[in-house]
Design a protein around this motif. Structure first.
Motif, PDB file in Angstrom:
ATOM      1  N   PRO A 103       0.805  -1.230   0.000  1.00 47.86           N
ATOM      2  CA  PRO A 103       0.000   0.000   0.000  1.00 47.86           C
ATOM      3  C   PRO A 103       0.839   1.282   0.000  1.00 47.86           C
ATOM      4  N   HIS A 104       2.018   1.238   0.632  1.00 47.87           N
ATOM      5  CA  HIS A 104       2.849   2.446   0.663  1.00 47.87           C
ATOM      6  C   HIS A 104       3.386   2.745  -0.736  1.00 47.87           C
ATOM      7  N   GLN A 105       3.950   1.715  -1.384  1.00 48.20           N
ATOM      8  CA  GLN A 105       4.480   1.899  -2.739  1.00 48.20           C
ATOM      9  C   GLN A 105       3.363   2.277  -3.709  1.00 48.20           C
ATOM     10  N   ASP A 106       2.221   1.646  -3.522  1.00 49.10           N
ATOM     11  CA  ASP A 106       1.034   1.936  -4.344  1.00 49.10           C
ATOM     12  C   ASP A 106       0.696   3.431  -4.250  1.00 49.10           C
ATOM     13  N   THR A 107       0.720   3.957  -3.039  1.00 43.91           N
ATOM     14  CA  THR A 107       0.429   5.380  -2.819  1.00 43.91           C
ATOM     15  C   THR A 107       1.468   6.264  -3.523  1.00 43.91           C
ATOM     16  N   LEU A 108       2.757   5.897  -3.364  1.00 43.89           N
ATOM     17  CA  LEU A 108       3.812   6.704  -3.991  1.00 43.89           C
ATOM     18  C   LEU A 108       3.645   6.708  -5.511  1.00 43.89           C
ATOM     19  N   ASN A 109       3.249   5.561  -6.090  1.00 42.64           N
ATOM     20  CA  ASN A 109       3.047   5.491  -7.548  1.00 42.64           C
ATOM     21  C   ASN A 109       1.914   6.414  -7.995  1.00 42.64           C
ATOM     22  N   LYS A 110       0.835   6.450  -7.201  1.00 39.24           N
ATOM     23  CA  LYS A 110      -0.303   7.308  -7.553  1.00 39.24           C
ATOM     24  C   LYS A 110       0.131   8.783  -7.540  1.00 39.24           C
ATOM     25  N   ILE A 111       0.855   9.152  -6.484  1.00 42.67           N
ATOM     26  CA  ILE A 111       1.285  10.548  -6.345  1.00 42.67           C
ATOM     27  C   ILE A 111       2.273  10.915  -7.453  1.00 42.67           C
ATOM     28  N   LYS A 112       3.193   9.969  -7.741  1.00 37.64           N
ATOM     29  CA  LYS A 112       4.208  10.219  -8.770  1.00 37.64           C
ATOM     30  C   LYS A 112       3.556  10.481 -10.128  1.00 37.64           C
ATOM     31  N   ALA A 113       2.438   9.823 -10.371  1.00 41.74           N
ATOM     32  CA  ALA A 113       1.762   9.967 -11.668  1.00 41.74           C
ATOM     33  C   ALA A 113       1.307  11.407 -11.917  1.00 41.74           C
ATOM     34  N   VAL A 114       1.049  12.180 -10.838  1.00 42.06           N
ATOM     35  CA  VAL A 114       0.626  13.586 -11.026  1.00 42.06           C
ATOM     36  C   VAL A 114       1.618  14.581 -10.424  1.00 42.06           C
ATOM     37  N   ALA A 115       2.810  14.098 -10.072  1.00 41.04           N
ATOM     38  CA  ALA A 115       3.818  14.999  -9.496  1.00 41.04           C
ATOM     39  C   ALA A 115       4.310  15.979 -10.568  1.00 41.04           C
ATOM     40  N   PRO A 116       4.793  17.183 -10.207  1.00 39.21           N
ATOM     41  CA  PRO A 116       4.842  17.695  -8.843  1.00 39.21           C
ATOM     42  C   PRO A 116       3.463  18.201  -8.387  1.00 39.21           C
ATOM     43  N   ILE A 117       3.126  17.872  -7.145  1.00 39.31           N
ATOM     44  CA  ILE A 117       1.841  18.307  -6.605  1.00 39.31           C
ATOM     45  C   ILE A 117       2.043  19.630  -5.872  1.00 39.31           C
ATOM     46  N   LYS A 118       1.354  20.647  -6.372  1.00 42.34           N
ATOM     47  CA  LYS A 118       1.441  21.982  -5.748  1.00 42.34           C
ATOM     48  C   LYS A 118       0.035  22.541  -5.643  1.00 42.34           C
ATOM     49  N   GLY A 119      -0.111  23.666  -4.973  1.00 44.00           N
ATOM     50  CA  GLY A 119      -1.423  24.323  -4.913  1.00 44.00           C
ATOM     51  C   GLY A 119      -2.443  23.517  -4.127  1.00 44.00           C
ATOM     52  N   ASP A 120      -3.716  23.701  -4.471  1.00 43.15           N
ATOM     53  CA  ASP A 120      -4.801  23.046  -3.737  1.00 43.15           C
ATOM     54  C   ASP A 120      -5.185  21.735  -4.403  1.00 43.15           C
ATOM     55  N   VAL A 121      -5.345  20.713  -3.569  1.00 41.83           N
ATOM     56  CA  VAL A 121      -5.586  19.353  -4.057  1.00 41.83           C
ATOM     57  C   VAL A 121      -6.931  18.856  -3.546  1.00 41.83           C
ATOM     58  N   LEU A 122      -7.654  18.165  -4.436  1.00 41.52           N
ATOM     59  CA  LEU A 122      -8.875  17.466  -4.024  1.00 41.52           C
ATOM     60  C   LEU A 122      -8.591  15.972  -4.084  1.00 41.52           C
ATOM     61  N   ASP A 123      -8.737  15.311  -2.932  1.00 42.31           N
ATOM     62  CA  ASP A 123      -8.570  13.862  -2.841  1.00 42.31           C
ATOM     63  C   ASP A 123      -9.997  13.326  -2.658  1.00 42.31           C
ATOM     64  N   THR A 124     -10.528  12.666  -3.678  1.00 43.50           N
ATOM     65  CA  THR A 124     -11.974  12.399  -3.686  1.00 43.50           C
ATOM     66  C   THR A 124     -12.432  11.336  -2.696  1.00 43.50           C
ATOM     67  N   THR A 125     -11.545  10.395  -2.362  1.00 47.92           N
ATOM     68  CA  THR A 125     -11.956   9.304  -1.463  1.00 47.92           C
ATOM     69  C   THR A 125     -10.848   9.050  -0.442  1.00 47.92           C
ATOM     70  N   THR A 126     -11.096   9.439   0.787  1.00 49.72           N
ATOM     71  CA  THR A 126     -10.043   9.429   1.814  1.00 49.72           C
ATOM     72  C   THR A 126      -9.481   8.044   2.107  1.00 49.72           C
ATOM     73  N   GLY A 127     -10.343   7.060   2.353  1.00 50.18           N
ATOM     74  CA  GLY A 127      -9.872   5.727   2.745  1.00 50.18           C
ATOM     75  C   GLY A 127      -9.013   5.819   3.992  1.00 50.18           C
ATOM     76  N   LEU A 128      -7.786   5.327   3.912  1.00 53.16           N
ATOM     77  CA  LEU A 128      -6.874   5.421   5.063  1.00 53.16           C
ATOM     78  C   LEU A 128      -6.086   6.733   5.040  1.00 53.16           C
ATOM     79  N   GLY A 129      -6.357   7.566   4.050  1.00 52.27           N
ATOM     80  CA  GLY A 129      -5.726   8.886   4.010  1.00 52.27           C
ATOM     81  C   GLY A 129      -4.311   8.888   3.464  1.00 52.27           C
ATOM     82  N   TYR A 130      -3.866   7.775   2.894  1.00 52.97           N
ATOM     83  CA  TYR A 130      -2.469   7.721   2.438  1.00 52.97           C
ATOM     84  C   TYR A 130      -2.197   8.738   1.325  1.00 52.97           C
TER      85      TYR A 130
END
Ligand SMILES: C[S@@+](CC[C@H](N)C(=O)[O-])C[C@H]1O[C@@H](n2cnc3c(N)ncnc32)[C@H](O)[C@@H]1O
Length: 269
Positions: A103-130
């Motif tokens: 799950p940790h690597q999975d999260t990093l892959n998701k974030i990397k796909a839209v990096a660099p993340i700046k400004g205001d972000v909408l995370d549509t489904t919190t789940g465990l909040g990773y």
């Protein structure tokens, strides 16, 4: 702990917070003693060891599984351990990738796909909040939406989710992302992280109407990462094709496959 006791050890170093830190546990003939002063008998330790899909917390010298039944959705929620961060089970289905990754690597892959993340972000489904917590490391602010209070209760027990509850840059909303997104202002987010449950559990979140709202709330140069599932699987390939078509229909310009993150990235312009 069981192996150490068999070897005759009187202490052993283990992690009691799901692999975040390690601590020394004292092994007594009838029970184990945690640094907190709590103790647990060996029968409980054996039971826990025999259940690979549940996490437990210890209270009043008793082990209790971290799980809950959601009156809201009629589904069972639970926390499942891995060699890394735990995942959340909804009706037995893991909410993160656990096969050939964690799950940790999975999260990093998701974030990397839209990096660099700046400004205001909408995370549509919190789940465990990773994803919310990871995005908050570089974003100005993260708004994260969770439909089910039971999911939030499970996250409260998870040592890996604690930043979700005390991070100054994260705002949690309890509600249906499909409805909540309509209340958000147009052109207000730089990035959307859309990590819904599988299509069969949350069809609304894969609909044209939802994608039109996502398009509306994004700024002109904004983009959305949409997790879908294994693009090589039969259902993943089918759902991906439909998602790409509807994202384009909603107005998204460049819709690019992100196979390593099991999703797609779509650009507003
Ligand atoms: C795959 S998990 C999200 C994982 C999350 N990104 C993380 O990093 O832990 C999906 C979550 O969406 C929630 N959910 C399902 N339908 C929803 C909806 N319509 N609005 C908001 N949350 C929803 C589920 O309860 C579940 O907690």
């Amino acid at each position: 702990m069981m192996e150490a006791q068999k070897r005759g050890q009187i202490t052993v170093t283990v992690s009691t917070d799901l692999n975040l830190t390690e601590s020394d546990i004292r092994l007594q003939p009838d029970y184990v003693l945690f640094p907190s002063g709590e103790q647990l008998d060996w029968k409980s330790i054996e039971d826990i060891s025999g259940n690979e899909t549940a996490c437990y917390y210890v209270e009043a010298n008793t082990a209790k599984a971290i799980k809950g039944f959601s009156e809201f959705s009629g589904r069972f929620y639970g926390l499942m351990p891995t060699d890394s961060a735990p995942t959340m089970l909804i009706s037995g289905i893991p909410m993160h990738r656990i096969k050939d990754t964690n799950p940790h690597q999975d999260t990093l892959n998701k974030i990397k796909a839209v990096a660099p993340i700046k400004g205001d972000v909408l995370d549509t489904t919190t789940g465990l909040g990773y994803t919310a917590v990871e995005a908050a490391k570089t974003a100005r602010h993260v708004t994260t939406i969770e439909i089910d209070p039971t999911a939030q209760e499970i996250a409260r027990f998870n040592p890996w989710s604690q930043a979700l509850f005390n991070h100054p840059k994260i705002t949690q909303v309890i509600g249906d992302a499909f409805e909540e997104i309509e209340k958000l202002a147009a052109d207000s987010f730089s990035t959307i992280i859309h990590d819904p449950p599988m299509f069969t559990l949350a069809g609304d979140l894969y609909s044209l109407a939802f994608y039109q709202q996502a398009f509306r709330v994004l700024k002109d140069n904004g983009r959305i990462f949409h997790y879908i599932g294994d693009p090589e699987s039969k259902s993943g390939a089918r759902v991906t094709a439909g998602v790409i078509r509807r994202l384009q229909e909603a107005g998204f310009k460049r819709v690019i496959r992100a196979p390593r993150a099991f999703g797609v990235v779509a650009h507003k312009q």
